[in-house]
Design a protein around this motif. Sequence first.
Motif, PDB file in Angstrom:
ATOM      1  N   MET A  48       0.854  -1.195   0.000  1.00  0.00           N
ATOM      2  CA  MET A  48       0.000   0.000   0.000  1.00  0.00           C
ATOM      3  C   MET A  48       0.882   1.234   0.000  1.00  0.00           C
ATOM      4  N   LEU A  49       0.522   2.165  -0.877  1.00  0.00           N
ATOM      5  CA  LEU A  49       1.300   3.377  -1.038  1.00  0.00           C
ATOM      6  C   LEU A  49       0.366   4.550  -0.741  1.00  0.00           C
ATOM      7  N   GLY A  50       0.733   5.367   0.239  1.00  0.00           N
ATOM      8  CA  GLY A  50      -0.099   6.517   0.570  1.00  0.00           C
ATOM      9  C   GLY A  50       0.190   7.683  -0.365  1.00  0.00           C
ATOM     10  N   HIS A  51      -0.850   8.371  -0.790  1.00  0.00           N
ATOM     11  CA  HIS A  51      -0.713   9.582  -1.590  1.00  0.00           C
ATOM     12  C   HIS A  51      -1.592  10.649  -0.946  1.00  0.00           C
ATOM     13  N   GLN A  52      -1.268  11.921  -1.190  1.00  0.00           N
ATOM     14  CA  GLN A  52      -2.195  12.970  -0.784  1.00  0.00           C
ATOM     15  C   GLN A  52      -3.318  13.003  -1.819  1.00  0.00           C
ATOM     16  N   TRP A  53      -4.565  12.531  -1.597  1.00  0.00           N
ATOM     17  CA  TRP A  53      -5.100  11.954  -0.403  1.00  0.00           C
ATOM     18  C   TRP A  53      -5.887  10.740  -0.825  1.00  0.00           C
ATOM     19  N   TRP A  54      -5.135   9.677  -1.142  1.00  0.00           N
ATOM     20  CA  TRP A  54      -5.759   8.426  -1.545  1.00  0.00           C
ATOM     21  C   TRP A  54      -4.766   7.286  -1.356  1.00  0.00           C
ATOM     22  N   TRP A  55      -5.229   6.068  -1.535  1.00  0.00           N
ATOM     23  CA  TRP A  55      -4.421   4.889  -1.253  1.00  0.00           C
ATOM     24  C   TRP A  55      -4.239   4.066  -2.516  1.00  0.00           C
ATOM     25  N   GLU A  56      -2.983   3.799  -2.853  1.00  0.00           N
ATOM     26  CA  GLU A  56      -2.701   2.892  -3.964  1.00  0.00           C
ATOM     27  C   GLU A  56      -2.508   1.488  -3.369  1.00  0.00           C
ATOM     28  N   VAL A  57      -3.150   0.514  -3.962  1.00  0.00           N
ATOM     29  CA  VAL A  57      -3.111  -0.856  -3.423  1.00  0.00           C
ATOM     30  C   VAL A  57      -2.597  -1.783  -4.518  1.00  0.00           C
ATOM     31  N   ARG A  58      -1.491  -2.487  -4.244  1.00  0.00           N
ATOM     32  CA  ARG A  58      -0.893  -3.362  -5.262  1.00  0.00           C
ATOM     33  C   ARG A  58      -0.783  -4.791  -4.738  1.00  0.00           C
ATOM     34  N   TYR A  59      -1.103  -5.732  -5.624  1.00  0.00           N
ATOM     35  CA  TYR A  59      -0.911  -7.154  -5.331  1.00  0.00           C
ATOM     36  C   TYR A  59       0.233  -7.613  -6.220  1.00  0.00           C
ATOM     37  N   PRO A  60       1.485  -7.615  -5.691  1.00  0.00           N
ATOM     38  CA  PRO A  60       2.648  -7.827  -6.560  1.00  0.00           C
ATOM     39  C   PRO A  60       2.645  -9.194  -7.249  1.00  0.00           C
ATOM     40  N   ASP A  61       2.181 -10.242  -6.576  1.00  0.00           N
ATOM     41  CA  ASP A  61       2.204 -11.573  -7.199  1.00  0.00           C
ATOM     42  C   ASP A  61       1.234 -11.653  -8.374  1.00  0.00           C
ATOM     43  N   ALA A  62       0.093 -10.997  -8.246  1.00  0.00           N
ATOM     44  CA  ALA A  62      -0.918 -11.057  -9.304  1.00  0.00           C
ATOM     45  C   ALA A  62      -0.769  -9.919 -10.312  1.00  0.00           C
ATOM     46  N   GLN A  63       0.159  -8.965 -10.038  1.00  0.00           N
ATOM     47  CA  GLN A  63       0.360  -7.810 -10.921  1.00  0.00           C
ATOM     48  C   GLN A  63      -0.921  -6.997 -11.066  1.00  0.00           C
ATOM     49  N   VAL A  64      -1.573  -6.772  -9.949  1.00  0.00           N
ATOM     50  CA  VAL A  64      -2.831  -6.022  -9.960  1.00  0.00           C
ATOM     51  C   VAL A  64      -2.631  -4.737  -9.144  1.00  0.00           C
ATOM     52  N   THR A  65      -3.187  -3.635  -9.661  1.00  0.00           N
ATOM     53  CA  THR A  65      -3.155  -2.367  -8.921  1.00  0.00           C
ATOM     54  C   THR A  65      -4.570  -1.808  -8.846  1.00  0.00           C
ATOM     55  N   THR A  66      -4.965  -1.381  -7.671  1.00  0.00           N
ATOM     56  CA  THR A  66      -6.271  -0.731  -7.530  1.00  0.00           C
ATOM     57  C   THR A  66      -6.116   0.421  -6.536  1.00  0.00           C
ATOM     58  N   ALA A  67      -7.227   1.010  -6.118  1.00  0.00           N
ATOM     59  CA  ALA A  67      -7.113   2.171  -5.231  1.00  0.00           C
ATOM     60  C   ALA A  67      -8.239   2.195  -4.210  1.00  0.00           C
ATOM     61  N   ASN A  68      -7.882   2.593  -3.008  1.00  0.00           N
ATOM     62  CA  ASN A  68      -8.847   2.885  -1.940  1.00  0.00           C
ATOM     63  C   ASN A  68      -9.699   1.705  -1.501  1.00  0.00           C
TER      64      ASN A  68
END
Length: 332
Positions: free
Chosen positions: A125-145
């Motif tokens: 999880m990567l914090g940004h002003q002002w939202w959350w990036e969510v990554r599943y490295p094994d599945a190569q998936v990125t989503t948010a919040n």
Amino acid sequence: MRTSFRRGAVLGFVFGSVLLLAGCAAPSVLAPQGPAAERIAGLWWIMFGLAGAIYGAVVALLLIGLFRRRRVEPDSERPPSEGQVWILGGGVVLPTAILSLLFVLTLGTMAALAAPPSDALTVEMLGHQWWWEVRYPDAQVTTANELHIPAGRPVRLLLTSADVIHSFWVPELHGKMDLVPGRPNTFWIEARRPGIYRGQCAEYCGYQHAKMAFLVIAEPPDQFAAWLETQRRPAPTLADPLVQQGQQVFLGSSCRLCHTIRDTVAATTSGPDLTHLADRRTIAAGTLENTRENLANWIRNPQAIKPGNRMPPPDLTAEELQALVAYLESLE
Ligand code: CUA
């Protein structure tokens, strides 16, 4: 006159404290839904019990002192040890014993929660002003919040930040952990049962700190696997002409300079990945429900909804906006 004022003040203090405690209602840290939160809540109840007992004893002594008739006795006739017993016992021995006990219990809790169990799933999880990036490295998936997790399985979180310090906090699942730029922190959570648990940034990080929320969505393992599989798929193909037009609007405007939609030329990461935006429950980091109307209002004037956020209002006609929303809503 002065005595009755003092009695009134003491009774007011006791009554006011009871009222304040009545404000501690669920849903909260005290309604734990996972092993880490249960352990922390257990420690909290021990602390609360001890503090409550001490508070009760102090108030009882205070009331005895206030209401008991005072014997008029010259100091010289009082045995010298009477006061010292209270000072040494109540002021030194008792606090030392209680604080030592709590220290040991707290160290035990910290040690038990330090390392994630070995069968954990890893999510970044990567914090940004002002939202959350969510990554599943094994599945190569990125989503948010939205952090989807399998219920009943521990999840190892690698937490870091793209800008300033944020803090990950889902009260029903665990305590807080900071997201520090350049220094990843490891944390883990587990939800015992499927459910939706609200998370919130817990470190002041600027103007929209309060609107930096997210959802933890715990699903049965097969549903979680199906969700992950859906997220791995490329963005859906465009059959509807309005949706096709919406994609042209997206790719021809400032939207593509900040967002990613896989399999298009939009591939930057300063804003949330929108490849499967329509699957999410909220937009703007938990600020609005993800409906057609809210999405249109958000794009039309994001600064009115969340002032200071990094999204500029795009320069679109009403017709272009309608097509753009149709396109974004097709991204399932
Ligand atoms: Cu991010 Cu407060």
